[in-house]
Design an enzyme around this catalytic site. Structure first.
Site, PDB file in Angstrom:
ATOM      1  N   GLU A  29     -35.016 -13.371  81.790  1.00  0.00           N
ATOM      2  CA  GLU A  29     -33.707 -13.076  82.375  1.00  0.00           C
ATOM      3  C   GLU A  29     -33.189 -14.227  83.246  1.00  0.00           C
ATOM      4  O   GLU A  29     -32.062 -14.681  83.097  1.00  0.00           O
ATOM      5  CB  GLU A  29     -33.859 -11.824  83.231  1.00  0.00           C
ATOM      6  CG  GLU A  29     -32.599 -11.261  83.761  1.00  0.00           C
ATOM      7  CD  GLU A  29     -32.008 -10.281  82.794  1.00  0.00           C
ATOM      8  OE1 GLU A  29     -30.843 -10.465  82.469  1.00  0.00           O
ATOM      9  OE2 GLU A  29     -32.701  -9.357  82.350  1.00  0.00           O
ATOM     10  N   ASP A  68     -29.913 -16.621  82.342  1.00  0.00           N
ATOM     11  CA  ASP A  68     -28.731 -16.607  83.215  1.00  0.00           C
ATOM     12  C   ASP A  68     -28.329 -18.020  83.613  1.00  0.00           C
ATOM     13  O   ASP A  68     -27.170 -18.411  83.489  1.00  0.00           O
ATOM     14  CB  ASP A  68     -29.035 -15.814  84.496  1.00  0.00           C
ATOM     15  CG  ASP A  68     -28.957 -14.325  84.289  1.00  0.00           C
ATOM     16  OD1 ASP A  68     -28.665 -13.906  83.161  1.00  0.00           O
ATOM     17  OD2 ASP A  68     -29.198 -13.582  85.251  1.00  0.00           O
ATOM     18  N   SER A 100     -27.008  -9.070  79.336  1.00  0.00           N
ATOM     19  CA  SER A 100     -27.441 -10.051  80.332  1.00  0.00           C
ATOM     20  C   SER A 100     -27.119 -11.459  79.847  1.00  0.00           C
ATOM     21  O   SER A 100     -27.077 -12.387  80.642  1.00  0.00           O
ATOM     22  CB  SER A 100     -28.945  -9.979  80.532  1.00  0.00           C
ATOM     23  OG  SER A 100     -29.334  -8.683  80.799  1.00  0.00           O
ATOM     24  N   ASP A 119      -9.639 -10.149  70.296  1.00  0.00           N
ATOM     25  CA  ASP A 119      -9.811  -8.694  70.265  1.00  0.00           C
ATOM     26  C   ASP A 119     -10.937  -8.332  69.291  1.00  0.00           C
ATOM     27  O   ASP A 119     -10.970  -8.834  68.164  1.00  0.00           O
ATOM     28  CB  ASP A 119      -8.489  -8.047  69.823  1.00  0.00           C
ATOM     29  CG  ASP A 119      -8.462  -6.553  70.097  1.00  0.00           C
ATOM     30  OD1 ASP A 119      -9.432  -6.044  70.684  1.00  0.00           O
ATOM     31  OD2 ASP A 119      -7.472  -5.902  69.716  1.00  0.00           O
ATOM     32  N   VAL A 120     -11.848  -7.499  69.734  1.00  0.00           N
ATOM     33  CA  VAL A 120     -12.946  -7.050  68.870  1.00  0.00           C
ATOM     34  C   VAL A 120     -12.598  -5.641  68.390  1.00  0.00           C
ATOM     35  O   VAL A 120     -12.364  -4.748  69.209  1.00  0.00           O
ATOM     36  CB  VAL A 120     -14.291  -7.049  69.650  1.00  0.00           C
ATOM     37  CG1 VAL A 120     -15.432  -6.575  68.760  1.00  0.00           C
ATOM     38  CG2 VAL A 120     -14.578  -8.443  70.205  1.00  0.00           C
ATOM     39  N   ASP A 175     -11.013  -1.192  74.538  1.00  0.00           N
ATOM     40  CA  ASP A 175     -11.882  -0.089  74.103  1.00  0.00           C
ATOM     41  C   ASP A 175     -13.119  -0.052  75.000  1.00  0.00           C
ATOM     42  O   ASP A 175     -13.474  -1.051  75.621  1.00  0.00           O
ATOM     43  CB  ASP A 175     -12.263  -0.247  72.624  1.00  0.00           C
ATOM     44  CG  ASP A 175     -12.981  -1.562  72.348  1.00  0.00           C
ATOM     45  OD1 ASP A 175     -14.114  -1.706  72.806  1.00  0.00           O
ATOM     46  OD2 ASP A 175     -12.398  -2.446  71.679  1.00  0.00           O
TER      47      ASP A 175
END
Lengths: 370, 175
Positions: free
Chosen positions: A76, A80, A280, A325-326, A351
């Site tokens: 993680e 990041d 993440s 846009d997805v 959405d």
């Protein structure tokens, strides 16, 4: 053709050119690590050596606030730092590391306290952390949300990952399930980032929903005014919605935006690793892009973006190309007879799976840079 | 006493194991989260400086200015301070905004301050933490001055761990 997401793939998909790197000295961004998540500077250096070609970048962080433990680096923490510095290229990067100095300390609250005791902090903060709302007290969530408001009033943009369990699921009683929203993703005072995949995982194609992408409606926080119109439009135009007994239609809806969350390469403990995924990953990518827009704003003498959502939702009501846009795919939810593992689905405009969509840097810069 | 977090889940999450109950003389740290003032004004300012159509868009405040606006009332600060002093708790620190007070004290004192709490040590195999498996209360005179006390509850979240190999499965599936 590619074998997974690397900085060059992210930058190409989001239309960041080699010259789209920071130039203002005081630009800053930060990631935060909690329990047992350590970062090794050598991993970042190797990551940039392997994958950082083609754009000017930094290979070390400027400041580590808090205590970095010893031992192996965590996936993680490595991810990041490596990706916020790939999109937010050439920007001074800080790491807040709060594993809990004392055994009785809450690592997340320790981070809040650090923010409350530093007059100057990076103006974009990316945090991949969350808990189910129903495991936390309302008093705790309300107060933490007030702390996010304090950060927003200081001009800090806070981004939280939306979670990796889709709509989530809570078993209430025999044959009765409900979706289970996550906090702080569900706070109305932060910007929440969902996840997407390439349609073809081996090519830079358009993006579809990553089925793990967290999203839904808070059971604690009422819907803020800035998103009422967008959510209403989604609910009234979407043909197939989960039964209303599964979610709180009047709660704060999330995520607000999204980015790629699937099939990343990272370097951890000096070893390049493929197949890393989760929101993440998408959160630091989006955070780096906002830090870059801040950089451009600073060169014009403008203030930082601060809390983004009111501007984001207003912007999306006008025609623009700030975000891709997805519109394909659904995320996961309860595996039961009524919803059969499916939560909400992506749709044109906002959405509760991918928000308004993924960043198109030139368009987003044009929309937010002035 | 009054429960400040009556709805807090106090069950022990999967992966954590009970080690022992703490001895009364061991030191622990508690964070007292003091009630703030003027939160309605803070909210108004928050939306005002974030609204691109407002003349105040981008006119942010410093942490010190925010502190002046929302810091706990003099009464709240005094009552909490007095309460801590009455229990001989002196090892405390605060923050710029004065709305958090962190103190170190022996378990015996912590359990007196927060009736109901019982401090135990747990481990997940890598680290150990101290939490209370039962809800704490505070004296009713204190309840209106505190939002909650941090320390007794909430195990660190590990839910956001990256999903390694899931992408591999998806890619293979796609092929």
């Amino acid at each position: 053709f590619h074998l997974g997401v690397t900085p060059s793939i992210v930058r190409k998909r989001y239309n960041l050119t080699a010259s789209d790197v920071a130039s203002f000295e005081n630009s800053s961004q930060a990631v935060s690590q909690f329990l047992e998540q350590y970062f090794h500077p050598a991993d970042l250096a190797e990551f940039m050596k392997l994958f950082g070609g083609g754009f000017e970048h930094r290979s070390q962080v400027d400041r580590i606030v808090g205590t970095q433990g010893s031992g192996k680096a965590g996936l993680e923490a490595s991810l990041d730092v490596e990706y916020i510095m790939s999109t937010g290229a050439n920007i001074s990067t800080w790491i807040f590391s709060t594993p809990g100095r004392h055994e009785s300390q809450e690592p997340f609250l320790e981070w809040m306290l650090l923010l409350n005791n530093m007059s100057s902090i990076p103006l974009v903060q990316s945090i991949s952390y969350g808990d189910y709302e129903d495991s936390l007290s309302v008093a705790y969530m309300e107060r933490i949300s007030t702390e996010f408001m304090k950060a927003g009033v200081r001009g800090v943009t806070i981004l939280f990952s939306s979670g990796d369990d889709g709509a989530g699921c809570k078993h209430v009683s025999k044959d009765v399930n409900v979706f289970s929203p996550q906090f702080p993703a569900s706070s109305p005072y932060v910007t929440t980032v969902g996840g997407t995949s390439f349609k073809n995982p081996f090519k830079i194609t358009y993006e579809v929903t990553d089925y793990i992408s967290g999203g839904g409606f808070s059971n604690v926080f009422p819907m803020p005014d800035y998103q009422v119109q967008a959510v209403k439009s989604y609910l009234s135009t979407t043909k197939k919605l989960p039964p209303q007994t599964y979610y709180n239609i009047s709660g704060r809806a999330y995520p607000d935006v999204a980015a790629l969350s699937d099939n990343y390469w990272i370097v951890v403990n000096r070893v390049p690793m493929p197949w890393v995924s989760g929101t993440s990953a998408s959160t630091p990518v989006f955070a780096g892009i906002l830090a870059l827009i801040n950089d451009r704003r600073f060169t014009k003498g403008l203030p930082s973006l601060g809390f983004l959502n009111p501007r984001l939702y207003k912007l999306q009501q006008q025609k623009n190309d700030a975000l891709f846009d997805v519109t394909e795919g659904c995320h996961l939810a309860c595996i039961d007879d009524q919803v059969q593992g499916q939560g909400f689905c992506a749709a044109p405009a906002w959405d509760p799976v991918t928000g308004w969509g993924t960043p198109n840097y030139p368009g987003l810069l044009e929309a937010l840079g002035n | 006493g009054v429960f400040l977090e009556l709805d807090q889940d106090v069950s022990i999450p999967k992966g954590w194991k009970h080690l022992e109950r703490l001895s009364v003389n061991e030191d622990i740290m508690l964070t007292f989260v003091l009630k703030q003032q003027n939160l309605d004004i803070l909210k108004e300012i928050f939306y005002d400086v974030s609204d691109p159509d407002s003349v105040n868009y981008g006119k942010y405040m410093s942490l010190e200015q925010i502190g002046v606006l929302i810091q706990p009332s003099a009464e709240t600060q005094k009552v909490v301070q007095q309460w801590l002093q009455n229990h001989n708790i002196a090892n405390c620190s605060s923050v710029i905004t004065k709305d958090f007070v962190q103190c170190i004290m022996p378990v015996r004192v912590a359990e007196e301050l927060l009736p109901g709490a019982e401090f135990h040590r747990y481990t997940n195999g890598h680290v150990s933490i101290i939490r209370s498996p039962s809800l704490y209360t505070v004296h009713s005179d204190l309840a209106k001055h505190l939002d909650f006390v941090s320390g007794p509850h909430r195990f660190p979240s590990e839910k956001m761990a990256l999903k390694y190999y899931e992408s591999k499965w998806k890619a293979a599936n796609w092929q």
